[in-house]
Design a protein around this motif. Sequence first.
Motif, PDB file in Angstrom:
ATOM      1  N   SER A  30      35.407  19.690  29.740  1.00 49.17           N
ATOM      2  CA  SER A  30      35.495  19.594  28.286  1.00 49.17           C
ATOM      3  C   SER A  30      34.404  18.679  27.752  1.00 49.17           C
ATOM      4  CB  SER A  30      36.868  19.073  27.852  1.00 49.17           C
ATOM      5  OG  SER A  30      37.091  17.766  28.332  1.00 49.17           O
ATOM      6  N   ASN A  31      33.766  19.126  26.684  1.00 52.20           N
ATOM      7  CA  ASN A  31      32.744  18.347  26.001  1.00 52.20           C
ATOM      8  C   ASN A  31      32.708  18.831  24.555  1.00 52.20           C
ATOM      9  OD1 ASN A  31      30.431  17.189  24.907  1.00 52.20           O
ATOM     10  ND2 ASN A  31      29.232  17.412  26.771  1.00 52.20           N
ATOM     11  N   PRO A  32      33.255  18.043  23.604  1.00 53.24           N
ATOM     12  CA  PRO A  32      33.317  18.486  22.214  1.00 53.24           C
ATOM     13  C   PRO A  32      31.957  18.701  21.573  1.00 53.24           C
ATOM     14  CG  PRO A  32      33.919  16.165  22.399  1.00 53.24           C
ATOM     15  CD  PRO A  32      33.860  16.707  23.800  1.00 53.24           C
ATOM     16  N   GLY A  33      30.905  18.233  22.213  1.00 53.04           N
ATOM     17  CA  GLY A  33      29.571  18.425  21.678  1.00 53.04           C
ATOM     18  C   GLY A  33      28.975  19.778  22.020  1.00 53.04           C
ATOM     19  N   LEU A  34      29.658  20.533  22.866  1.00 49.04           N
ATOM     20  CA  LEU A  34      29.164  21.845  23.270  1.00 49.04           C
ATOM     21  C   LEU A  34      30.018  22.953  22.651  1.00 49.04           C
ATOM     22  CD1 LEU A  34      28.494  21.181  27.059  1.00 49.04           C
ATOM     23  CD2 LEU A  34      26.894  20.996  25.150  1.00 49.04           C
ATOM     24  N   TYR A  35      29.522  24.167  22.722  1.00 47.59           N
ATOM     25  CA  TYR A  35      30.262  25.315  22.212  1.00 47.59           C
ATOM     26  C   TYR A  35      30.036  26.496  23.151  1.00 47.59           C
ATOM     27  CZ  TYR A  35      32.091  28.709  18.867  1.00 47.59           C
ATOM     28  OH  TYR A  35      32.835  29.689  18.251  1.00 47.59           O
ATOM     29  N   PRO A  36      31.082  27.028  23.767  1.00 49.85           N
ATOM     30  CA  PRO A  36      32.478  26.588  23.736  1.00 49.85           C
ATOM     31  C   PRO A  36      32.632  25.164  24.280  1.00 49.85           C
ATOM     32  CG  PRO A  36      32.286  28.769  24.720  1.00 49.85           C
ATOM     33  CD  PRO A  36      30.898  28.211  24.616  1.00 49.85           C
ATOM     34  N   SER A 101      33.357   6.362  37.927  1.00 49.93           N
ATOM     35  CA  SER A 101      32.695   5.092  38.245  1.00 49.93           C
ATOM     36  C   SER A 101      33.041   3.991  37.250  1.00 49.93           C
ATOM     37  CB  SER A 101      31.178   5.290  38.237  1.00 49.93           C
ATOM     38  OG  SER A 101      30.719   5.541  36.915  1.00 49.93           O
ATOM     39  N   HIS A 102      33.455   4.378  36.034  1.00 45.14           N
ATOM     40  CA  HIS A 102      33.749   3.436  34.953  1.00 45.14           C
ATOM     41  C   HIS A 102      32.505   2.653  34.528  1.00 45.14           C
ATOM     42  CE1 HIS A 102      38.008   4.287  35.352  1.00 45.14           C
ATOM     43  NE2 HIS A 102      37.938   4.021  36.640  1.00 45.14           N
ATOM     44  N   GLN A 103      31.339   3.186  34.857  1.00 48.79           N
ATOM     45  CA  GLN A 103      30.106   2.569  34.406  1.00 48.79           C
ATOM     46  C   GLN A 103      29.774   3.041  32.987  1.00 48.79           C
ATOM     47  OE1 GLN A 103      26.960   3.316  37.211  1.00 48.79           O
ATOM     48  NE2 GLN A 103      28.125   2.575  38.954  1.00 48.79           N
ATOM     49  N   LYS A 104      29.007   2.239  32.264  1.00 45.77           N
ATOM     50  CA  LYS A 104      28.601   2.621  30.918  1.00 45.77           C
ATOM     51  C   LYS A 104      27.380   3.538  31.005  1.00 45.77           C
ATOM     52  CE  LYS A 104      30.408  -1.479  28.567  1.00 45.77           C
ATOM     53  NZ  LYS A 104      30.102  -2.636  27.686  1.00 45.77           N
ATOM     54  N   VAL A 105      27.658   4.833  31.005  1.00 45.59           N
ATOM     55  CA  VAL A 105      26.587   5.829  31.076  1.00 45.59           C
ATOM     56  C   VAL A 105      26.798   6.838  29.955  1.00 45.59           C
ATOM     57  CG1 VAL A 105      26.301   5.578  33.562  1.00 45.59           C
ATOM     58  CG2 VAL A 105      27.907   7.273  32.674  1.00 45.59           C
ATOM     59  N   ALA A 106      25.782   7.635  29.685  1.00 46.79           N
ATOM     60  CA  ALA A 106      25.882   8.655  28.645  1.00 46.79           C
ATOM     61  C   ALA A 106      27.006   9.630  28.967  1.00 46.79           C
ATOM     62  CB  ALA A 106      24.553   9.391  28.516  1.00 46.79           C
ATOM     63  N   PHE A 107      27.673  10.094  27.921  1.00 46.88           N
ATOM     64  CA  PHE A 107      28.761  11.046  28.120  1.00 46.88           C
ATOM     65  C   PHE A 107      28.210  12.385  28.578  1.00 46.88           C
ATOM     66  CE2 PHE A 107      31.805  14.238  26.365  1.00 46.88           C
ATOM     67  CZ  PHE A 107      32.865  13.930  27.213  1.00 46.88           C
ATOM     68  N   GLN A 108      28.727  12.882  29.687  1.00 48.82           N
ATOM     69  CA  GLN A 108      28.253  14.136  30.271  1.00 48.82           C
ATOM     70  C   GLN A 108      29.294  15.243  30.193  1.00 48.82           C
ATOM     71  OE1 GLN A 108      27.077  13.171  34.287  1.00 48.82           O
ATOM     72  NE2 GLN A 108      25.737  11.515  33.637  1.00 48.82           N
ATOM     73  N   GLY A 109      30.490  14.916  29.722  1.00 51.96           N
ATOM     74  CA  GLY A 109      31.586  15.878  29.713  1.00 51.96           C
ATOM     75  C   GLY A 109      32.579  15.539  30.806  1.00 51.96           C
ATOM     76  N   TRP A 110      33.854  15.687  30.499  1.00 54.09           N
ATOM     77  CA  TRP A 110      34.891  15.391  31.495  1.00 54.09           C
ATOM     78  C   TRP A 110      35.028  16.544  32.474  1.00 54.09           C
ATOM     79  CZ3 TRP A 110      36.463  10.745  32.399  1.00 54.09           C
ATOM     80  CH2 TRP A 110      36.454   9.795  31.387  1.00 54.09           C
TER      81      TRP A 110
END
Length: 217
Positions: A30-36, A101-110
Motif C-alpha cells: 500500500s502506498n497512497p501516493g500511487l494509483y492504484p 528497521s525503524h530508521q528515518k528513511v523516505a516512505f517506500q510503501g508498506w
Amino acid sequence: MRISWLLNAVLLIALPVCGESDAVVRVDFSNPGLYPAQWTLVIHPDGSGHFHAEGGTKPADESEMIVPARVDRDVNLSPDFASRIFSEVRDSHVLRGKCESHQKVAFQGWKKISYSGPDGEGGCEFNYSSNKQIQDLGDSLVAVGSTLIEGARLELLLQHDPLGLDKAIQYVVEASDDGRLQQICAIRDILERLEDDPHVLERVRKRAHLLLEHSGS
C-alpha cells in the motif's frame, strides 16, 4: 505385501510434493501516493498466483493519463523466480516478524509479506528493512506488482489510445532493464498482442518483441 510396500513408498514420495503445493506467499502493498494505491499478490510454488489492485485517488497531474483503476487476474510467474521467493522467505527473518528497521528513511510503501504452508506460517510488515535480503525481497515483489499494473495499462491503451503505447512501452523497456519492473513474463499476453497487431506503431511492435525475447527473466 509387496503391493502394500510399494503403495507406502509412493505415498511417502508424494507427501512432500503435496505439502509444497499447499504453501503460499502473499504480499500486500500500500502506498497512497500511487494509483492504484494498494494491491495483493498471492504466489504458489509453481509460479501460479493471483493479483488484485485497486483504490486511491488519481493524482491531479495524471488526470488525463489512462491508468487502470482496478486489476484482478490470475498470473503466472517463472518457476525459478517463485522458487527463489519461497526460499528467501523461509531463510530470512520474515517468518519471525523481524523486518522493519525503524530508521528515518523516505516512505517506500508498506510491504506485508506472509507465508503459510505445512511447515508453518509467519510474516511481517515494513517500509524499509536494514536487512538487505529482506529489502531486496520486498523490492523484487514490488517490481512484479508494478509490472502487472503496467501490463494492464498497456491493455487499456491498446483499446482506447493506441498512440499512447509508444511512450508507455518505452517505459516498460527502460524499467525492465534497471529492475523497476521484473517478471515481464507475467504480461506476455499483452506483449504478444502488441507484437502481432499491424495497427500499432512499428516501434511499439519491435519493443514488444524485444521484451518477449527477455521475458524469461
